[in-house]
Design a protein around this motif. Structure first.
Motif, short mmCIF file in Angstrom:
data_model
loop_
_atom_site.label_atom_id
_atom_site.label_comp_id
_atom_site.label_asym_id
_atom_site.label_seq_id
_atom_site.Cartn_x
_atom_site.Cartn_y
_atom_site.Cartn_z
N SER A 73 59.97 43.41 11.20
CA SER A 73 59.78 42.82 9.70
C SER A 73 60.15 42.95 8.86
O SER A 73 60.99 43.74 8.70
CB SER A 73 58.11 43.31 9.65
N CYS A 74 60.48 41.74 8.07
CA CYS A 74 61.11 41.66 7.24
C CYS A 74 61.55 42.71 5.69
O CYS A 74 60.70 42.81 4.74
CB CYS A 74 61.36 40.62 6.28
N PHE A 75 62.58 43.30 6.29
CA PHE A 75 63.04 44.90 5.11
C PHE A 75 63.18 44.54 4.30
O PHE A 75 63.88 45.82 3.95
CB PHE A 75 63.49 45.76 6.42
N ILE A 76 63.66 43.02 3.48
CA ILE A 76 63.95 43.28 2.84
C ILE A 76 62.64 42.39 1.85
O ILE A 76 62.83 43.24 0.54
CB ILE A 76 65.26 41.69 2.81
N CYS A 77 61.68 41.69 1.94
CA CYS A 77 60.97 41.15 1.37
C CYS A 77 59.27 42.05 2.04
O CYS A 77 58.60 42.07 1.37
CB CYS A 77 59.97 40.13 1.54
N GLY A 78 59.27 43.45 2.66
CA GLY A 78 58.74 43.84 3.71
C GLY A 78 57.59 42.72 4.04
O GLY A 78 56.34 43.40 4.23
N PRO A 136 61.05 33.11 -2.97
CA PRO A 136 61.33 32.90 -1.20
C PRO A 136 61.97 33.46 -0.98
O PRO A 136 63.69 33.93 -1.46
CB PRO A 136 61.69 31.59 -0.60
N CYS A 137 62.14 34.44 0.14
CA CYS A 137 63.24 35.72 1.30
C CYS A 137 64.28 34.78 1.39
O CYS A 137 63.26 33.69 2.30
CB CYS A 137 62.07 36.81 0.88
N ARG A 138 65.27 34.85 0.86
CA ARG A 138 65.91 33.90 1.85
C ARG A 138 66.37 34.25 3.63
O ARG A 138 66.60 33.61 4.07
CB ARG A 138 67.22 33.37 1.32
N PRO A 139 66.63 36.07 3.49
CA PRO A 139 67.15 36.07 4.42
C PRO A 139 65.70 36.09 5.76
O PRO A 139 66.67 35.91 7.40
CB PRO A 139 67.16 37.56 4.51
N CYS A 140 64.45 36.07 5.49
CA CYS A 140 63.62 36.22 6.38
C CYS A 140 63.59 34.17 6.41
O CYS A 140 62.19 33.73 7.34
CB CYS A 140 62.61 36.79 6.84
N LYS A 141 63.63 33.04 5.67
CA LYS A 141 63.09 32.42 5.50
C LYS A 141 61.97 32.04 5.32
O LYS A 141 61.04 31.42 6.38
CB LYS A 141 64.17 31.15 6.94
ZN LIG Z 1 61.82 38.51 4.06
#
Ligand SMILES: [Zn+2]
Length: 371
Positions: A284-289, A298-303
Motif C-alpha cells: 500500500s502506498c507509503f507516500i499517500c497512505g 493526485p499521488c504520482r508514485p502510486c499513479k
Molecule cells: Zn500514493
C-alpha cells in the motif's frame, strides 16, 4: 667587535698559532650570523675579495713582513689558515640553506588540520543494506556471485531454454567474440542476480536461506526510470514443506519492517520462467497512505491507485531444482520460494527522487543530501 688583521710582530710558533686560531674563530662567528643572500655576499667579499679581503690582508701583513728564517713556516700556516677559512665560507652557504629549508618545513601546530571529506553511503547502497538487514534478522545469509556470467547460469539453469521467448524480455549485453563457444558457455553481463541462486545451491545443501544483493546489466537506454546498470536484491528459501503461505508471511513481515508497520501487501498473479506459481507483490502506498491523493493533488508514485509494485516472487519451479538435484534439491523432497526487487526503484520511492539517472551521475551536490 669586527675582526681586523694586524701586522704580526712575533713569528714564534705559539704566537702564530694563536693568531691563526683567533682568525678562524672570528670567521666562524661571522659565518654563523649570516641569514640571507645579501649578508652572505658581504661576508664572502669581506674574507675572500682579492682586493683588500681579509685573506689578502693576511698575505700582505703576515707573509710579506715575515723575517727570512720564519717565511717558510709562516707560509705553511697561512696556507692552512686559508684552507680552513675557505671551508668555513663554503659551510656558511650550506648552513644558510639548511635554515631556509628548516623554516619551510616547520610545522605550526597551532594551525587547524586538513579536514578530509568523509564519504557517506550512496542512497542505493544504503537502501540495499537496510533491506538485506531485514532478511538477515530472519536468518538469511548474504550470497554473492560474478557479474560476468555464462548463458547457463543466467538463463538455462533458471528454466530459460535456448530460443525461449522469455529471454527477449531481458535485453542482454553479451561479451563480444563468443560465437565459437557452445551457447551455454557464452559470457554475458548478468541480467538478474538469480544465477547466484543456482551457484549457491550447487555449493550448499538444503535447507537454504539467502539474500543476494548485486549489480545487474540490461541493454536499456538510460532515462528517468531505466539504466543499463542497476541493482537487485533477491532472496531464496529452500526447505522441506515450504509453501506459498511462507512466502507471503515472510515478505509481508519484511515490507512492514522496511516501510513501516502500517503498510499492507497484495499479491497478484504473474509469470517468471523460474517460479511457478509467480506473483507480483504490491505494498500500500507509503507516500499517500493508500488514498491515491496527496491533499488535492493526485499521488504520482502510486499513479493514484494507492498501491506500489515492489517485487516479483513465486515458488521455485521444480525444473530449476532439477539442475541441482544431485546436491539434495530433489523437487520431490524440497520446495522453496524466491523473490527479487530493484534496489534503485525502492531508493527512488523512499527518497522521493524522480530521476534514476541522478543516482549514477556522480554529482556530489546531489549525493550530499543523503549523507
Ligand atoms: Zn500514493
Amino acid at each position: 667587535m669586527a675582526y681586523t688583521v694586524s701586522k704580526l710582530k712575533d713569528y714564534s710558533a705559539s704566537a702564530m698559532e694563536k693568531s691563526v686560531a683567533d682568525c678562524i674563530r672570528a670567521c666562524a662567528i661571522e659565518a654563523a650570523s649570516v641569514h640571507n643572500d645579501a649578508e652572505l655576499k658581504i661576508f664572502r667579499d669581506r674574507w675572500m675579495a682579492r682586493k683588500n679581503g681579509i685573506l689578502t690582508q693576511i698575505n700582505d701583513l703576515w707573509l710579506k713582513g715575515a723575517p727570512k728564517d720564519a717565511k717558510r713556516e709562516a707560509g705553511i700556516r697561512v696556507n692552512e689558515l686559508k684552507a680552513r677559512i675557505q671551508k668555513i665560507i663554503e659551510g656558511a652557504k650550506v648552513s644558510r640553506a639548511d635554515s631556509a629549508s628548516a623554516a619551510a618545513e616547520r610545522v605550526d601546530i597551532s594551525l587547524p588540520g586538513i579536514r578530509r571529506p568523509i564519504g557517506a553511503e550512496h542512497p542505493v547502497v544504503k537502501t540495499t543494506n537496510e533491506m538485506v538487514r531485514v532478511f538477515q534478522k530472519l536468518g538469511y545469509s548474504v550470497a554473492e556471485g560474478p557479474v560476468v556470467e555464462t548463458d547457463y547460469y543466467n538463463f538455462e539453469s533458471l528454466n530459460f531454454p535456448p530460443n525461449h521467448p522469455a529471454r527477449d524480455t531481458q535485453d542482454t549485453l553479451f561479451i563480444a567474440g563468443q560465437q565459437s563457444k557452445p551457447q551455454r558457455e557464452r559470457l554475458l553481463l548478468r541480467t538478474h542476480t538469480s544465477p547466484v541462486q543456482i551457484r549457491t545451491m550447487e555449493k550448499r545443501r538444503p535447507p537454504l536461506r539467502i539474500v543476494i544483493p548485486g549489480v545487474v546489466h540490461r541493454n536499456d537506454p538510460p532515462d528517468a526510470s531505466h539504466s543499463p546498470m542497476f541493482h537487485q536484491i533477491e532472496g531464496l528459501a529452500v526447505d522441506t514443506n515450504i509453501t506459498f503461505g511462507d512466502l507471503k508471511g515472510t515478505l509481508d513481515h519484511a515490507m512492514k519492517e522496511f516501510f513501516g508497520s502500517s503498510v499492507k501487501t497484495s499479491f497478484r498473479p504473474s509469470f517468471f520462467p523460474f517460479t511457478e506459481p509467480s506473483a507480483e507483490m504490491y505494498v500500500s502506498c507509503f507516500i499517500c497512505g493508500g488514498s491515491g491523493r496527496r491533499g488535492n493533488d493526485p499521488c504520482r508514485p502510486c499513479k493514484q491507485t494507492g498501491w506500489i509494485e515492489i517485487l516479483g516472487c513465486g515458488m521455485v519451479d521444480p525444473n530449476v531444482f532439477e539442475f541441482v538435484k544431485d546436491n539434495g534439491y530433489d523437487p520431490r523432497n524440497v520446495s522453496g520460494f524466491a523473490f527479487g526487487m530493484g534496489a534503485d526503484r525502492i531508493a527512488l520511492l523512499k527518497y522521493g527522487v524522480d530521476d534514476l539517472q541522478l543516482f549514477f551521475n556522480g554529482d556530489v551536490r546531489f549525493l550530499r543530501q543523503f549523507s
